[in-house]
Design a protein around this motif. Structure first.
Motif, PDB file in Angstrom:
ATOM      1  N   ALA A  54      12.214  18.357 -12.204  1.00  0.00           N
ATOM      2  CA  ALA A  54      12.920  17.995 -13.337  1.00  0.00           C
ATOM      3  C   ALA A  54      12.606  16.486 -13.666  1.00  0.00           C
ATOM      4  O   ALA A  54      12.316  15.763 -12.568  1.00  0.00           O
ATOM      5  CB  ALA A  54      14.423  17.989 -13.026  1.00  0.00           C
ATOM      6  N   GLN A  56      14.505  13.599 -15.670  1.00  0.00           N
ATOM      7  CA  GLN A  56      15.738  13.144 -16.718  1.00  0.00           C
ATOM      8  C   GLN A  56      15.871  11.720 -17.042  1.00  0.00           C
ATOM      9  O   GLN A  56      15.403  10.825 -16.082  1.00  0.00           O
ATOM     10  CB  GLN A  56      16.949  13.221 -15.648  1.00  0.00           C
ATOM     11  CG  GLN A  56      17.143  14.636 -15.149  1.00  0.00           C
ATOM     12  CD  GLN A  56      17.466  15.792 -16.571  1.00  0.00           C
ATOM     13  OE1 GLN A  56      18.447  15.477 -17.279  1.00  0.00           O
ATOM     14  NE2 GLN A  56      16.885  16.821 -16.573  1.00  0.00           N
ATOM     15  N   TYR A  81      13.447   6.821 -16.325  1.00  0.00           N
ATOM     16  CA  TYR A  81      13.652   7.986 -15.936  1.00  0.00           C
ATOM     17  C   TYR A  81      13.585   8.322 -14.480  1.00  0.00           C
ATOM     18  O   TYR A  81      12.844   7.491 -13.902  1.00  0.00           O
ATOM     19  CB  TYR A  81      12.582   8.831 -16.775  1.00  0.00           C
ATOM     20  CG  TYR A  81      12.552   8.873 -18.311  1.00  0.00           C
ATOM     21  CD1 TYR A  81      13.189  10.153 -18.950  1.00  0.00           C
ATOM     22  CD2 TYR A  81      12.041   7.727 -19.035  1.00  0.00           C
ATOM     23  CE1 TYR A  81      13.142  10.375 -20.080  1.00  0.00           C
ATOM     24  CE2 TYR A  81      12.356   8.120 -20.303  1.00  0.00           C
ATOM     25  CZ  TYR A  81      12.700   9.274 -20.942  1.00  0.00           C
ATOM     26  OH  TYR A  81      12.898   9.443 -22.264  1.00  0.00           O
TER      27      TYR A  81
END
Length: 143
Positions: A54, A56, A81
């Motif tokens: 992932a 984010q 990030y």
């Protein structure tokens, strides 16, 4: 003495968070503009990892100021990030290129193909359940 077994927690966190497919690779050269996506993309070098993960956003991007107070703000931002991967994924070295390859159903498809550069080696800890890598989004080159 037995330690704390986090295996079950790690599996649960992976199942809840690592829903997309990310690719970690060495940089293969300077960023090139892709007119189809409107983004600068770094040619891929050697594949380090491709699998569940992932990406984010952390906090809002920051602008850096010049050292001299009478000079203007520098345009380039640092985009904070984080990439998340399983503990079994290899550690990413500084400047590793991270690309979102696939997103889960209902995920943000605009992330597919976007690239980030690892700011530091992947973080680790004795009580970790997933691997965290700090990233900076790859942006258009100045000038």
């Amino acid at each position: 003495m037995d330690g704390l077994d986090l295996t079950g927690i790690a599996r649960m966190v992976e199942d809840l968070i690592l829903l997309d497919v990310v690719r970690f690779s060495t940089p293969g050269g300077r960023p090139v503009f892709n007119p189809d996506t409107g983004l600068y993309e770094v040619p891929e070098g050697s594949l380090i990892y491709e699998g569940p993960g992932a990406v984010q956003a952390g906090t809002l991007p920051e602008s850096a100021s010049a050292v001299v107070a009478t000079q203007p703000w520098i345009n380039e931002t640092t985009s904070k990030y984080k990439a998340f991967t399983p503990l079994g994924a290899p550690l990413a070295a500084r400047d590793t290129i991270v690309t979102v390859v696939q997103v889960h159903a209902g995920g943000d498809v605009s992330l597919i193909g976007r690239q980030w550069r690892a700011m530091d080696p992947s973080q680790g800890g004795t009580l970790g359940v997933i691997r965290v890598t700090s990233l900076d989004q790859i942006q258009a080159e100045a000038g």
